[in-house]
Design a protein around this motif. Structure first.
Motif, PDB file in Angstrom:
ATOM      1  N   CYS A 518      18.338  27.739  -8.964  1.00  0.00           N
ATOM      2  CA  CYS A 518      19.467  27.008  -9.544  1.00  0.00           C
ATOM      3  C   CYS A 518      19.645  25.660  -8.852  1.00  0.00           C
ATOM      4  O   CYS A 518      19.438  25.541  -7.638  1.00  0.00           O
ATOM      5  N   VAL A 521      25.086  23.581  -6.323  1.00  0.00           N
ATOM      6  CA  VAL A 521      26.454  23.395  -6.813  1.00  0.00           C
ATOM      7  C   VAL A 521      27.393  23.579  -5.635  1.00  0.00           C
ATOM      8  O   VAL A 521      26.973  23.906  -4.524  1.00  0.00           O
ATOM      9  N   GLU A 522      28.675  23.389  -5.893  1.00  0.00           N
ATOM     10  CA  GLU A 522      29.645  23.552  -4.824  1.00  0.00           C
ATOM     11  C   GLU A 522      29.616  24.974  -4.278  1.00  0.00           C
ATOM     12  O   GLU A 522      29.543  25.932  -5.038  1.00  0.00           O
ATOM     13  N   LEU A 525      31.789  27.831  -5.632  1.00  0.00           N
ATOM     14  CA  LEU A 525      31.596  28.289  -6.997  1.00  0.00           C
ATOM     15  C   LEU A 525      30.590  29.431  -7.090  1.00  0.00           C
ATOM     16  O   LEU A 525      30.379  29.975  -8.173  1.00  0.00           O
ATOM     17  N   ASN A 526      29.966  29.799  -5.987  1.00  0.00           N
ATOM     18  CA  ASN A 526      28.934  30.822  -6.000  1.00  0.00           C
ATOM     19  C   ASN A 526      29.386  32.084  -5.264  1.00  0.00           C
ATOM     20  O   ASN A 526      30.184  32.036  -4.327  1.00  0.00           O
ATOM     21  N   CYS A 580      22.217  32.369 -15.039  1.00  0.00           N
ATOM     22  CA  CYS A 580      22.915  31.906 -13.833  1.00  0.00           C
ATOM     23  C   CYS A 580      22.869  32.906 -12.679  1.00  0.00           C
ATOM     24  O   CYS A 580      23.648  32.804 -11.718  1.00  0.00           O
ATOM     25  N   HIS A 581      22.009  33.887 -12.779  1.00  0.00           N
ATOM     26  CA  HIS A 581      21.790  34.810 -11.665  1.00  0.00           C
ATOM     27  C   HIS A 581      20.463  34.443 -11.003  1.00  0.00           C
ATOM     28  O   HIS A 581      19.401  34.475 -11.632  1.00  0.00           O
ATOM     29  N   LYS A 599      22.284  35.182  -5.797  1.00  0.00           N
ATOM     30  CA  LYS A 599      23.334  34.169  -5.910  1.00  0.00           C
ATOM     31  C   LYS A 599      23.765  34.097  -7.357  1.00  0.00           C
ATOM     32  O   LYS A 599      22.923  34.058  -8.260  1.00  0.00           O
ATOM     33  N   SER A 600      25.057  34.070  -7.597  1.00  0.00           N
ATOM     34  CA  SER A 600      25.564  34.034  -8.967  1.00  0.00           C
ATOM     35  C   SER A 600      26.828  33.197  -9.017  1.00  0.00           C
ATOM     36  O   SER A 600      27.603  33.159  -8.046  1.00  0.00           O
ATOM     37  N   GLU A 601      27.041  32.537 -10.152  1.00  0.00           N
ATOM     38  CA  GLU A 601      28.280  31.801 -10.331  1.00  0.00           C
ATOM     39  C   GLU A 601      29.443  32.773 -10.446  1.00  0.00           C
ATOM     40  O   GLU A 601      29.318  33.828 -11.074  1.00  0.00           O
ATOM     41  N   LYS A 602      30.540  32.426  -9.825  1.00  0.00           N
ATOM     42  CA  LYS A 602      31.717  33.294  -9.890  1.00  0.00           C
ATOM     43  C   LYS A 602      32.271  33.334 -11.315  1.00  0.00           C
ATOM     44  O   LYS A 602      32.225  32.350 -12.023  1.00  0.00           O
TER      45      LYS A 602
END
Length: 602
Positions: A518, A521-522, A525-526, A580-581, A599-602
């Motif tokens: 990925c 990102v901030e 957010l992960n 997004c995983h 790692k995944s987006e919340k």
């Protein structure tokens, strides 16, 4: 008691005895019974160590016994009960082919086995090849006349056969020391602990510095511990007939002028150092390995140094044959000798079909000839499969899973064919090939298209076989060889096209960097998660070298990559991105564990 032991109808037996009785004397005679399938004994007998070992011997040697009912006893005996149950699970395949042999050859002569295996293991350039060739000179005097003065570097696994005057046949497997070859070794070790002995070979001499190794004690301990864990991880522990391990120190002659000590004192110091480490590890591995207490320190090229080792090998094998292994048809022992002689005379025909194997069986022994002539086709096929299974366990041949082929010359497969295959991917080619400018199909992720795979097989394997005048090979049976040994996996791509995953062609990278798929990102957010996969007994075992390639292809087949799905793998890393995983799977350098990071987006 004698009448019971010879009873051909008794299948279920319950033994009752008062506490404190001599159980082991009642158990031992049932080792050779060929009808008993179920035995019931009180669970309290497991409390006595000698009786437990005798029960394990009975479960291992009796070829018809399928279960032991152990009711009662203390909760402390539950672990021992589990060990007994595991021993029956381990020998289920063995019992299947023995039952078939008993059905068709039960009236013929049966005898103790005469075939075993000796594995030479250790680091590269430890002197394994010299030890193997010197052993051959002692066992086969004419071998010295044809032996080359300079021994070639072992590519893959080199196999030779030792024979003594008692018609004992010991296959000597000289294992390549390079880490990548160990992926091959785990497919060829006997999972059931048959008549096999391991010799750990360790060099005292540092070839680069031309002196005794500076950290001799530490290097010996680390390397010996690695191989003890390797052997334990590739054996099925049954509590009886544990894998036997011997220790051999080599290059004592090269250290003589570098120490200033008299030879007797120098050798004594090396042996004492090794024996202290062996003693400590012997206690640690006592329930899974049988480590021979004697440490040999030799010049591997001198016959008088090697002779005691060879004598010990024969003695150990004789004890295994007579005390710890089941009886087999004499016709099968003769078949083992016959196919060995045939392979030596037909060096360029290392692979045979089942029909050719059937013809060899008919030539080997009158009982086999009569059997194959009179049996209906389905029964004849099962009988041949049973004979082949025994010969594979003895190390005489190698059966290929889901294939009509048998390898009659294991040395060709493990040394010539597979040694070349692995060497092409890892830079161990012969010097002439390395300097020829040839480019081999190294794949960053191990995957080849159908066209690339066919080109690889034809141009780099078949052409070499034809050049060396081997016969009976084509694209289909070479692919069958690779797939049967899990050195090649056929998978379907997104568009339905066949692809091939060949782990040995993935270039080994020592500095592979982990990197998320990925875009960054901030951080807040992960969400992150991680886990570690390792063996239940990490102190004495680790994941086998071939585990991670299988895991890679299992993951591929599980996720079934499609549009929008990213799947990549390198020598020791799997990288997956979907919806997004972001998933990373890394194998540790020593193979002791796998780390899974998500790692995944919340």
């Amino acid at each position: 008691m004698t009448a019971w032991l010879q009873n051909t109808f008794l299948e279920d037996l319950t033994l009752l005895i008062e506490a404190g009785g001599e159980w082991r004397h009642l158990l031992r005679p049932w080792r050779t019974n060929t009808r008993l399938e179920k035995l019931s004994v009180p669970g309290r007998i497991l409390e006595d160590d000698m009786t437990f070992r005798e029960l394990m011997a009975l479960s291992h040697i009796n070829s018809t016994l399928k279960t032991v009912d152990m009711t009662g006893g203390s909760t402390e005996n539950e672990q021992r009960k589990a060990v007994v149950e595991e021993s029956f699970r381990c020998k289920a395949r063995q019992q299947s082919y023995l039952a078939e042999l008993r059905a068709v050859l039960g009236t013929s002569s049966w005898t103790s086995p005469t075939c075993g295996r000796m594995f030479l293991c250790g680091t590269p350039m430890a002197g394994k090849a010299a030890l193997a060739h010197c052993s051959l000179q002692l066992a086969t005097p004419w071998y010295a006349r044809v032996m080359k003065k300079m021994l070639p570097r072992t590519l893959g696994i080199e196999i030779h056969v030792l024979k003594n005057e008692a018609s004992m046949q010991v296959s000597l497997w000289d294992l390549g020391g390079q880490d990548i070859f160990r992926a091959l070794q785990q497919y060829l070790f006997p999972k059931l602990n048959k008549a096999c002995v391991f010799a750990f070979v360790f060099s005292l001499y540092d070839r680069h510095r031309k002196q005794v190794k500076q950290n001799l004690e530490e290097e010996f301990k680390d390397e010996f511990l690695y191989w003890l864990k390797f052997i334990t991880s590739n054996s099925e522990v049954t509590g009886f007939n544990l894998p036997t391990v011997m220790v051999v120190l080599t290059h004592k002659d090269k250290t003589e002028k570098k120490t200033g000590l008299r030879e007797q004192t120098r050798v004594s110091n090396y042996i004492q150092m090794a024996e202290q480490i062996v003693s400590r590890l012997q206690r640690e591995f006592s329930d899974v390995l049988s480590i021979h207490p004697t440490v040999y320190c030799v010049n591997a090229r001198h016959k008088e140094d090697v002779r005691p080792i060879l004598t010990q090998i024969y003695s150990t094998m004789e004890g295994l044959f007579t005390e710890k292994l089941f009886s087999v048809p004499e016709a099968c022992c003769r078949m083992s000798q016959h196919i060995l002689e045939w392979a030596l005379e037909n060096e360029k025909r290392p692979v045979i079909t089942h029909d050719e194997f059937s013809a060899l069986c008919s030539e080997a022994h009158p009982a086999l000839k009569s059997l194959l002539q009179n049996l209906p086709a389905p029964n004849r096929f099962r009988a041949l499969q049973a004979i082949a299974s025994y010969l594979q366990d003895a190390g005489t041949i190698i059966r290929l899973r889901d294939s009509n082929l048998l390898v009659a010359n294991p040395n060709w497969l493990t040394n010539v064919f597979l040694g070349r295959l692995i060497g092409m991917g890892q830079g161990f080619q012969h010097a002439a090939e390395s300097n020829s400018g040839a480019e081999y199909p190294i794949s960053s992720d191990g995957f080849l298209s159908q066209f690339q795979f066919n080109t690889f097989v034809v141009d780099y394997l078949l052409q070499h076989l034809q050049k060396e005048r081997y016969t009976g090979f084509n694209l289909m049976n070479v692919q069958s060889l690779l797939e049967s040994l899990d050195l090649c996996f056929k998978v379907s791509a997104i568009n339905g096209e066949s692809r091939f995953f060949v782990p040995t062609l993935v270039k080994v990278e020592s500095n592979t960097q982990l990197q998320w798929n990925c875009p960054p990102v901030e951080k807040e957010l992960n969400a992150y998660m991680g886990l570690r996969i390792r063996c239940r007994d990490p102190r004495r075992t680790f994941l086998s070298t071939g585990f991670f390639p299988k895991f890679q292809i299992t993951m591929w087949r599980s996720v079934k990559p499609e549009a929008g799905f990213i799947y990549n793998c390198t020598y020791n890393v799997i990288s997956i991105l979907h919806d997004c995983h972001d998933v990373l799977v890394e194998s540790s350098p020593d193979g002791s564990y796998l780390d899974v990071m998500i790692k995944s987006e919340k």
